[in-house]
Design a protein around this motif. Structure first.
Motif, PDB file in Angstrom:
ATOM      1  N   VAL A 137       0.707  -1.112   0.056  1.00 27.25           N
ATOM      2  CA  VAL A 137       0.078  -0.110  -0.068  1.00 27.25           C
ATOM      3  C   VAL A 137       0.813   1.257  -0.069  1.00 27.25           C
ATOM      4  CG1 VAL A 137      -1.876   1.186   1.399  1.00 27.25           C
ATOM      5  CG2 VAL A 137      -1.864  -1.114   1.047  1.00 27.25           C
ATOM      6  N   MET A 138       2.016   1.193   0.477  1.00 24.53           N
ATOM      7  CA  MET A 138       2.834   2.163   0.948  1.00 24.53           C
ATOM      8  C   MET A 138       3.276   2.621  -0.596  1.00 24.53           C
ATOM      9  SD  MET A 138       3.034   3.609   4.146  1.00 24.53           S
ATOM     10  CE  MET A 138       4.695   4.158   4.428  1.00 24.53           C
ATOM     11  N   GLY A 139       3.950   1.300  -1.241  1.00 25.09           N
ATOM     12  CA  GLY A 139       4.413   1.818  -2.477  1.00 25.09           C
ATOM     13  C   GLY A 139       3.393   2.263  -3.439  1.00 25.09           C
ATOM     14  N   LEU A 140       2.078   1.952  -3.411  1.00 29.48           N
ATOM     15  CA  LEU A 140       1.001   2.262  -4.445  1.00 29.48           C
ATOM     16  C   LEU A 140       0.650   3.646  -3.982  1.00 29.48           C
ATOM     17  CD1 LEU A 140      -1.268   1.706  -6.227  1.00 29.48           C
ATOM     18  CD2 LEU A 140      -2.740   1.009  -4.314  1.00 29.48           C
ATOM     19  N   LEU A 141       0.909   3.882  -2.685  1.00 27.13           N
ATOM     20  CA  LEU A 141       0.492   5.408  -2.476  1.00 27.13           C
ATOM     21  C   LEU A 141       1.428   6.325  -3.073  1.00 27.13           C
ATOM     22  CD1 LEU A 141      -0.643   6.988   1.034  1.00 27.13           C
ATOM     23  CD2 LEU A 141       1.473   7.936  -0.029  1.00 27.13           C
ATOM     24  N   PRO A 161     -10.206   8.924  -5.956  1.00 25.80           N
ATOM     25  CA  PRO A 161     -11.381   8.341  -5.256  1.00 25.80           C
ATOM     26  C   PRO A 161     -11.471   6.640  -4.997  1.00 25.80           C
ATOM     27  CG  PRO A 161     -12.074   9.668  -7.217  1.00 25.80           C
ATOM     28  CD  PRO A 161     -10.472   9.392  -7.403  1.00 25.80           C
ATOM     29  N   LYS A 162     -10.870   6.006  -6.133  1.00 27.48           N
ATOM     30  CA  LYS A 162     -10.799   4.620  -5.583  1.00 27.48           C
ATOM     31  C   LYS A 162      -9.602   4.104  -5.786  1.00 27.48           C
ATOM     32  CE  LYS A 162     -15.242   3.036  -7.490  1.00 27.48           C
ATOM     33  NZ  LYS A 162     -16.133   2.163  -8.221  1.00 27.48           N
ATOM     34  N   PHE A 163      -8.833   4.747  -4.581  1.00 21.16           N
ATOM     35  CA  PHE A 163      -7.452   4.293  -4.250  1.00 21.16           C
ATOM     36  C   PHE A 163      -7.096   2.862  -4.276  1.00 21.16           C
ATOM     37  CE2 PHE A 163      -3.916   3.621  -1.162  1.00 21.16           C
ATOM     38  CZ  PHE A 163      -2.829   4.011  -2.059  1.00 21.16           C
ATOM     39  N   ARG A 164      -7.910   2.206  -3.514  1.00 17.38           N
ATOM     40  CA  ARG A 164      -7.837   0.889  -3.407  1.00 17.38           C
ATOM     41  C   ARG A 164      -9.128   0.068  -2.866  1.00 17.38           C
ATOM     42  NH1 ARG A 164      -5.999  -1.231   2.092  1.00 17.38           N
ATOM     43  NH2 ARG A 164      -6.141   0.493   3.412  1.00 17.38           N
ATOM     44  N   GLN A 165      -9.198  -1.092  -2.841  1.00 15.77           N
ATOM     45  CA  GLN A 165     -10.355  -1.973  -2.397  1.00 15.77           C
ATOM     46  C   GLN A 165      -9.924  -2.736  -1.241  1.00 15.77           C
ATOM     47  OE1 GLN A 165     -13.288  -1.265  -3.833  1.00 15.77           O
ATOM     48  NE2 GLN A 165     -14.697  -2.600  -2.416  1.00 15.77           N
ATOM     49  N   THR A 166     -10.708  -2.539  -0.075  1.00 12.87           N
ATOM     50  CA  THR A 166     -10.625  -3.460   1.097  1.00 12.87           C
ATOM     51  C   THR A 166     -11.715  -4.382   1.617  1.00 12.87           C
ATOM     52  OG1 THR A 166     -11.055  -1.977   2.728  1.00 12.87           O
ATOM     53  CG2 THR A 166      -9.016  -1.733   1.876  1.00 12.87           C
ATOM     54  N   SER A 167     -11.745  -5.009   2.444  1.00 14.80           N
ATOM     55  CA  SER A 167     -12.704  -5.775   2.932  1.00 14.80           C
ATOM     56  C   SER A 167     -14.035  -4.770   3.480  1.00 14.80           C
ATOM     57  CB  SER A 167     -12.294  -6.622   4.275  1.00 14.80           C
ATOM     58  OG  SER A 167     -11.923  -6.092   5.323  1.00 14.80           O
ATOM     59  N   ALA A 172     -10.698   6.006  -0.615  1.00  9.47           N
ATOM     60  CA  ALA A 172     -10.485   7.148  -1.074  1.00  9.47           C
ATOM     61  C   ALA A 172      -9.153   7.929  -0.556  1.00  9.47           C
ATOM     62  CB  ALA A 172     -11.425   8.324  -1.154  1.00  9.47           C
ATOM     63  N   LEU A 173      -8.212   8.106  -1.477  1.00 10.66           N
ATOM     64  CA  LEU A 173      -6.911   9.101  -0.990  1.00 10.66           C
ATOM     65  C   LEU A 173      -7.224  10.359  -1.287  1.00 10.66           C
ATOM     66  CD1 LEU A 173      -4.426   8.006   0.349  1.00 10.66           C
ATOM     67  CD2 LEU A 173      -3.398   8.299  -2.115  1.00 10.66           C
ATOM     68  N   LEU A 174      -7.130  11.244  -0.282  1.00 13.56           N
ATOM     69  CA  LEU A 174      -7.141  12.774  -0.527  1.00 13.56           C
ATOM     70  C   LEU A 174      -5.903  13.414   0.226  1.00 13.56           C
ATOM     71  CD1 LEU A 174      -9.058  15.086  -1.261  1.00 13.56           C
ATOM     72  CD2 LEU A 174      -9.844  15.055   1.454  1.00 13.56           C
ATOM     73  N   VAL A 228     -33.564  16.446  -1.178  1.00 16.81           N
ATOM     74  CA  VAL A 228     -32.365  15.977  -2.329  1.00 16.81           C
ATOM     75  C   VAL A 228     -32.539  14.473  -2.223  1.00 16.81           C
ATOM     76  CG1 VAL A 228     -30.080  16.287  -3.102  1.00 16.81           C
ATOM     77  CG2 VAL A 228     -31.268  18.175  -1.934  1.00 16.81           C
ATOM     78  N   ASP A 229     -32.191  13.875  -3.299  1.00 17.69           N
ATOM     79  CA  ASP A 229     -31.994  12.360  -3.538  1.00 17.69           C
ATOM     80  C   ASP A 229     -30.895  12.075  -4.509  1.00 17.69           C
ATOM     81  OD1 ASP A 229     -31.892   9.590  -3.804  1.00 17.69           O
ATOM     82  OD2 ASP A 229     -34.395   9.494  -4.033  1.00 17.69           O
ATOM     83  N   VAL A 230     -29.569  11.784  -4.143  1.00 22.32           N
ATOM     84  CA  VAL A 230     -28.523  11.679  -4.967  1.00 22.32           C
ATOM     85  C   VAL A 230     -28.255   9.904  -5.148  1.00 22.32           C
ATOM     86  CG1 VAL A 230     -25.961  12.425  -5.456  1.00 22.32           C
ATOM     87  CG2 VAL A 230     -27.496  13.891  -4.172  1.00 22.32           C
ATOM     88  N   SER A 231     -27.970   9.843  -6.570  1.00 23.87           N
ATOM     89  CA  SER A 231     -27.376   8.325  -6.695  1.00 23.87           C
ATOM     90  C   SER A 231     -26.142   8.649  -7.618  1.00 23.87           C
ATOM     91  CB  SER A 231     -28.652   7.659  -7.486  1.00 23.87           C
ATOM     92  OG  SER A 231     -28.972   8.495  -8.942  1.00 23.87           O
ATOM     93  N   ALA A 232     -25.115   8.106  -7.103  1.00 23.88           N
ATOM     94  CA  ALA A 232     -23.958   8.250  -7.596  1.00 23.88           C
ATOM     95  C   ALA A 232     -23.217   6.883  -8.187  1.00 23.88           C
ATOM     96  CB  ALA A 232     -22.676   8.821  -6.675  1.00 23.88           C
ATOM     97  N   GLY A 233     -22.660   7.087  -9.167  1.00 25.43           N
ATOM     98  CA  GLY A 233     -21.783   6.123  -9.825  1.00 25.43           C
ATOM     99  C   GLY A 233     -20.529   6.354 -10.253  1.00 25.43           C
ATOM    100  N   GLY A 234     -19.712   5.390 -10.572  1.00 32.11           N
ATOM    101  CA  GLY A 234     -18.493   5.526 -11.064  1.00 32.11           C
ATOM    102  C   GLY A 234     -17.641   5.946  -9.652  1.00 32.11           C
ATOM    103  N   GLN A 235     -16.625   6.594  -9.848  1.00 32.90           N
ATOM    104  CA  GLN A 235     -15.785   7.181  -8.760  1.00 32.90           C
ATOM    105  C   GLN A 235     -16.579   7.830  -7.435  1.00 32.90           C
ATOM    106  OE1 GLN A 235     -12.265   9.041 -10.217  1.00 32.90           O
ATOM    107  NE2 GLN A 235     -11.479   7.313 -11.302  1.00 32.90           N
TER     108      GLN A 235
END
Length: 554
Positions: A137-141, A161-167, A172-174, A228-235
């Protein structure tokens, strides 16, 4: 009434009905046009409100972009930091306090994976606080930050937004860049958190900004004006709903597509704030009023048609009345004239014949006077000029007096009149009115009953009310006709009598009885025939004994 007059009235009735029909049609057309204009007005207002909702949805999306630009503030003094060449870089703890409340994950397990970092691009070192990521993860960062900073240019902050996937889900990385004075990036400070939590916080932040023009919305928060009703897709990931949801009466959807994904934003305006957003407010529906006017116009037309029909029928009945009265007057007048001429020409030689002729003349004159009295009484009643001054009278005396004048007529038909009278009864009474009432009842009994019948007159009292009954042995009156016969000009034909008379006799009876504050009605005679009952209030009993049995007088 002449045939010409009746035809003229019929033509007038037809013209009036036609005119009112045209008025109803015109009212219907005007009501339809008013309804159509009202509907167009309401449609326009609804369209304006939906456009308000559409504009608000785009404003929400624009506010998301602006809200993202405010993210660097969460990094405190590190955001936008410029240092001299070779200068010192703050430790990773410099951002922990400022960023601690930003985009917290919804579950403890996911929040436990949050970590803060500082990446020094000069020596490639990465220092962290909080969760300890793996070397991979450190290397990916390091690779992600270096690649982004090398290609993006002088930008204050960055988002993966989708830096990595965990359990626990997508992460996200900000981070923000620290640069030298010549804008060369030398370090990056940031943290990793849940992707969905990041966007939900952005959406919640947008709800704090005014989405509707302040001149219309005032100082009220968005939650009290819209949902307001927001549905989001992608990142963008995940979805968001404002805490309060309103019905979709005035709603619109805006769609934003860009490299990170798709946002669908649905705005529902609160229905009862429409009066604030539209000058003059929502137009009130005129449909109930239009329906009321149509029903009222139709009702007036129906009443008018009914009244005109009744007027026509009344004119016909009056015409029949005139004909009947003329016929009834002609018969006794002819008899009187015949026997008067016989006496004048001295055609009767003996005294008995002359006496009989005189009796017939007197009898027919009384009959004629009775008809005239009926017409006069009816005319007074119609003009509300009937005035009586009752005096306390022994009822049996007044009945015997009136019956005596009717005896000759009854005898000519072979009719017997029997009386069962209580001589103790006295009532407030107008003797002339009672005379008219009794003669009408006896005349009807003779007219509608069989020859040789017995007509019975009976009096009793019930709780201070004198009751007078006249019974005949005729065919009786049908139950459905018993109230109708009291109306003027109504005559009920029977197999024995046909429809005879003027049709005002019983109407006169009811008017005279009402003038005594009494009442009258028709009953079935248990022995067959008709029983007419007259009740007069204010009866008292004297000490005189009641007449025993039935008194036969003719």
């Amino acid at each position: 009434m002449s045939r010409h007059r009746f035809t003229q009235v019929r033509s007038t009735v037809g013209f009036t009905i036609g005119l009112m029909g045209v008025a109803l049609l015109l009212t219907t057309v005007l009501a339809y046009e008013a309804w159509k204009a009202d509907r167009n007005h309401r449609d326009t207002v609804h369209k304006v409100l939906r456009e308000y909702a559409q504009t608000t949805a785009f404003q929400f999306i624009h506010s998301i972009i602006f809200s993202e630009a405010m993210v660097p503030r969460a990094f405190g003094g590190v955001a936008g930091l410029h240092i001299e060449h070779g200068g010192g870089i703050p430790p990773v703890t410099a951002i922990m306090h400022a960023s601690d409340s930003l985009a917290k994950c919804s579950t403890p397990e996911a929040e436990a994976e949050r970590f803060y970092f500082r990446y020094d691009m000069r020596d490639g070192s990465v220092s962290t606080e909080g969760f300890h990521p793996t070397p991979e993860v450190m290397g990916l960062l390091a690779d992600t930050i270096k690649r982004r900073l090398d290609t993006t240019g002088a930008q204050d902050w960055y988002l993966a937004p989708k830096f990595r996937q965990t359990s626990t889900g997508s992460r996200a990385l900000l981070y923000v860049a620290v640069r030298e004075l010549d804008e060369t990036p030398v370090a990056a400070f940031g943290f990793e958190t849940c992707n969905a939590a990041l966007w939900e916080q952005v959406f919640r932040g947008v709800m704090l900004w005014p989405l509707l023009p302040p001149v219309l919305a005032g100082s009220q928060p968005n939650d009290s004006l819209l949902s307001v009703d927001v549905s989001a897709g992608g990142q963008f990931s995940g979805s968001y709903q404002s805490p309060v949801q309103y019905p979709s009466t005035y709603s619109a959807v805006a769609v934003w597509r860009e490299s990170r994904g798709v946002l669908n934003v649905k705005i529902n305006l609160r229905p009862d704030i429409a009066t604030r957003l539209v000058i003059g407010g929502l137009p009130r529906s005129r449909l109930p009023m239009l329906i009321f006017l149509l029903v009222l116009t139709g009702g007036i037309l129906a009443v008018a048609i009914r009244q005109l029909a009744r007027e026509r029928e009344l004119l016909r009945l009056r015409s029949d009345f005139t004909s009947s009265v003329s016929h009834e007057l002609r018969t006794p007048l002819s008899e009187i004239l015949l026997f008067a001429e016989t006496l004048e020409m001295d055609r009767v030689k003996d005294e008995a014949g002359r006496r009989e002729a005189l009796q017939i003349i007197v009898q027919e004159a009384r009959h004629l006077a009775h008809i005239v009295d009926n017409v006069l009484q009816f005319s007074r009643a119609e003009r509300r000029m009937l005035r009586l001054k009752p005096e306390r009278t022994v009822l049996s005396d007044a009945i015997r007096e009136s019956t005596a004048s009717f005896t000759p007529l009854a005898a000519s038909y072979g009719v017997h009149v029997a009386q069962a009278l209580d001589d103790r009864i006295s009532v407030p009474l107008h003797r002339g009115a009672l005379h008219q009432v009794l003669l009408n009842l006896l005349d009807n009994a003779v007219k509608y009953g069989p020859p040789g019948q017995t007509i019975t007159i009976r009096t009793t009292t019930i709780e201070g009310v004198a009751r007078l009954e006249v019974e005949d042995e005729g065919p009786g009156i049908a139950v459905e006709d018993r109230e109708k016969v009291w109306e003027p000009f109504i005559r009920v034909a029977t197999p024995q009598s046909g429809a005879t008379g003027s049709g005002i006799g019983l109407a006169v009876v009811r008017e005279l009885v009402n003038a005594h504050r009494g009442r009258c009605w028709i009953e079935s005679n248990p022995l067959g025939g008709t029983r007419i009952v007259v009740e007069i209030p204010g009866a008292t009993l004297s000490g005189t004994t009641m007449t025993a049995g039935v008194e036969e007088i003719a």
